[in-house]
Write a protein that holds these residues in place. Structure first.
Motif, short mmCIF file in Angstrom:
data_model
loop_
_atom_site.label_atom_id
_atom_site.label_comp_id
_atom_site.label_asym_id
_atom_site.label_seq_id
_atom_site.Cartn_x
_atom_site.Cartn_y
_atom_site.Cartn_z
N PHE A 179 3.86 7.13 5.94
CA PHE A 179 2.40 7.18 5.82
C PHE A 179 1.85 8.49 6.40
O PHE A 179 0.95 9.12 5.83
CB PHE A 179 1.75 5.99 6.54
N SER B 187 9.01 11.31 -3.03
CA SER B 187 8.32 10.01 -3.14
C SER B 187 9.14 9.02 -3.96
O SER B 187 9.17 7.82 -3.68
CB SER B 187 6.94 10.18 -3.76
N THR C 279 -10.65 3.98 -3.88
CA THR C 279 -9.83 5.12 -3.47
C THR C 279 -10.06 6.28 -4.44
O THR C 279 -10.61 6.07 -5.55
CB THR C 279 -8.34 4.75 -3.46
N GLU D 54 0.84 -1.20 0.00
CA GLU D 54 0.00 0.00 0.00
C GLU D 54 0.88 1.25 0.00
O GLU D 54 0.58 2.24 -0.71
CB GLU D 54 -0.93 -0.03 1.22
N GLU E 9 -8.02 7.48 -6.32
CA GLU E 9 -7.28 7.16 -7.56
C GLU E 9 -7.93 6.03 -8.35
O GLU E 9 -7.44 5.62 -9.39
CB GLU E 9 -5.83 6.77 -7.24
N LEU F 190 2.46 11.22 3.99
CA LEU F 190 1.55 11.10 2.84
C LEU F 190 0.15 11.57 3.22
O LEU F 190 -0.51 12.28 2.44
CB LEU F 190 1.50 9.65 2.35
N ASP F 191 -0.29 11.18 4.40
CA ASP F 191 -1.65 11.56 4.85
C ASP F 191 -1.79 13.08 4.97
O ASP F 191 -2.88 13.62 4.77
CB ASP F 191 -1.97 10.90 6.20
N SER G 236 -0.08 15.19 3.12
CA SER G 236 0.41 15.77 1.85
C SER G 236 1.71 16.54 2.05
O SER G 236 1.92 17.61 1.48
CB SER G 236 -0.67 16.69 1.24
N ARG H 30 2.18 1.67 -3.47
CA ARG H 30 1.15 2.20 -4.37
C ARG H 30 0.97 3.71 -4.16
O ARG H 30 0.94 4.49 -5.12
CB ARG H 30 -0.17 1.47 -4.12
N ARG H 31 0.85 4.11 -2.90
CA ARG H 31 0.60 5.53 -2.62
C ARG H 31 1.78 6.41 -3.01
O ARG H 31 1.61 7.54 -3.49
CB ARG H 31 0.24 5.71 -1.15
N ASN I 44 1.66 7.22 -6.55
CA ASN I 44 0.55 8.10 -6.94
C ASN I 44 0.69 9.54 -6.44
O ASN I 44 -0.26 10.32 -6.54
CB ASN I 44 -0.79 7.52 -6.42
#
Length: 464
Positions: free
Chosen positions: A379, A392, A455, A324, A457, A382-383, A385, A327-328, A331
């Motif tokens: 995480f 990344s 999601t 996960e 995305e 990322l949460d 931003s 993946r994030r 993105n």
């Protein structure tokens, strides 16, 4: 790097014979049946060792033997009424299939004992000429244990307490039965059609001499590391040391590394208890190869590993968390240019801590602890931003580097055609705002072991 060297019973600094290069011999399968998860505890440990060495910058040359002639392979071939070659080819192919499933790096050489009979005979002749071997009445040749003063050092056995005067021609025997062991086994009727001609008459090699010949053929008379399970320490590795040192007049091996046993639900694995699993057995229960790999890799190799189905569930959750994050990170919006100095600091710290943990006798538990501390920090960024596109990419590189050792993040498992069709049907149902049908398909996929998540995305899937 530091490793616990079995022969000296302490952790030692690792110094290869040749700077930057490691010659590694790892005990492979006896190909008379499918390898079970206890066997793969050893193969995964050996894979982790090689990956950790390469992660630390060493160039590794690995040899893993295939035992295709011993008491077990002969007995099974006669029982199944097939040739020895047909039997061992079948289970060698199955072993390579399991290696691929578990993402175990291929060794550079896979010598088979039956291809080295000539060289085995030559080593036995050398031992005989030096007075370390003698022929028995049945055409067998035995190693004279009493002539090798260091016998028992690896297994920490007291020579004064060893039984003497007898011979052992079995490949495996009890610890207290320290006797002269077979280098060459004279032909017996129960061997069926399996035999080779030799100076001592028709017969076949003993198990222990096979590894001495194959390892030194590729790695030389003295090499860096020899691995295996603790059950190999005696008699197998003890006998390897005796015959190799006496035949070649060299040190043979500098570092002996052994992994502990695997338990299943806190019990020794046995068919009678119903807790005996091959890799195929576990996969048939719906678990994924990477979950098996993660469980087998995640405990320190010198500790007993308790294998449970709940641990497989936990392993899949840990892998899904890593995927996960992967993946994030992929993105993250390329237009985000925010500079966060913490990211570079976190990245340097995790790679350093991960490497140092592995270099401390493969302390994988500590390495994984450091990894998931970093994962949680990323995480959070990322949460909120708080991570740029370029940052990344650097985090993705960290995960890629870590996965060179773990070998579990990249998803090699393809969805079946039926699963792919169901996901497409669900997408159509959502576009048509048919939420009842969408939920029905989601639950159907969940029952097949696939979790669906919607999601911003788009829809993503992962294995349960």
């Amino acid at each position: 790097m530091k490793f616990y060297n079995t022969i000296n019973r302490k952790k030692e600094d690792f110094k290869p014979i040749k700077d930057g290069q490691v010659k590694l011999y790892t005990c492979g399968p006896t190909v008379y049946n499918y390898a079970h998860i206890g066997n793969f505890r050893a193969y995964i440990f050996e894979d982790l060792l090689r990956r950790a060495l390469e992660f630390s910058g060493y160039n590794v040359y690995q040899v893993m033997n295939i035992t295709d002639i011993d008491d077990k392979t002969i007995k099974r071939s006669i029982q199944d009424n097939v040739s020895l070659e047909e039997l061992t080819d079948k289970y060698t192919d199955a072993f390579f299939e399991d290696l691929d499933k578990l993402n175990i790096l291929k060794a550079h050489e896979y010598p088979r004992a039956t291809k080295f009979v000539k060289e085995i005979i030559e080593m036995i002749e050398t031992l005989e000429k030096k007075g370390y071997a003698y022929k028995a009445d049945d055409g067998s040749v035995f190693f004279r244990v009493s002539k090798f003063s260091d016998y028992g050092k690896l297994a920490n056995l007291n020579p004064n307490e060893m039984k003497i005067g007898g011979r052992v021609d079995n490949d495996e025997y009890e610890k207290e039965e320290i006797r002269d062991f077979a280098l060459w086994k004279g032909y017996k009727v129960e061997d069926g059609p399996v035999s080779w001609e030799s100076p001592w008459g028709k017969g076949r090699p003993g198990w222990h001499i096979e590894c001495s010949v194959m390892s030194t053929h590729y790695l030389g008379s003295s090499f860096d590391i020899h691995c295996g399970g603790v059950d190999n320490i005696f008699p197998h590795h003890e006998n390897e040391i005796a015959q190799s040192k006496c035949a070649l007049d060299d040190k043979f091996v500098n570092y002996w590394l052994h992994n502990e046993h695997l338990l299943v639900e806190n019990q020794k694995m046995s068919k009678s208890l119903g807790n005996f699993f091959t890799i195929r057995d576990v996969l048939s229960k719906g678990y994924k190869p990477e979950a098996i790999r993660y469980v087998l890799i995640s405990s320190h190799y010198r500790q007993k590993l308790n294998f449970t189905l709940s641990r497989l569930d936990d392993a899949q959750k840990a892998i899904n968390k890593l995927r996960e994050l992967w993946r994030r990170l992929h993105n993250v919006n390329p237009e985000v240019e925010i500079k966060n100095e913490e990211v570079e600091k976190f990245n340097k710290m995790i790679l350093n801590d991960f490497k140092l943990s592995l270099e401390d006798d493969l302390n994988i538990s500590e390495a994984l602890g450091a990894l998931f501390t970093w994962v949680n920090k990323i995480f959070i960024l990322l949460d909120s931003s708080s991570i740029s596109y370029l940052e990344s990419r650097e985090c993705i590189k960290v995960l890629s580097n870590v996965d060179l050792v773990l070998g579990v993040i990249e998803n090699k498992n393809e969805l079946s055609e039926k699963m792919r069709n169901l996901i497409a049907e669900r997408e159509t149902a959502r576009e048509n705002k048919n939420w009842e049908e969408s939920d029905r398909i989601r639950d159907l996929l969940k029952g097949m072991g696939v979790l669906i998540e919607d999601t911003p995305e788009g829809t993503i899937w992962k294995f349960k």
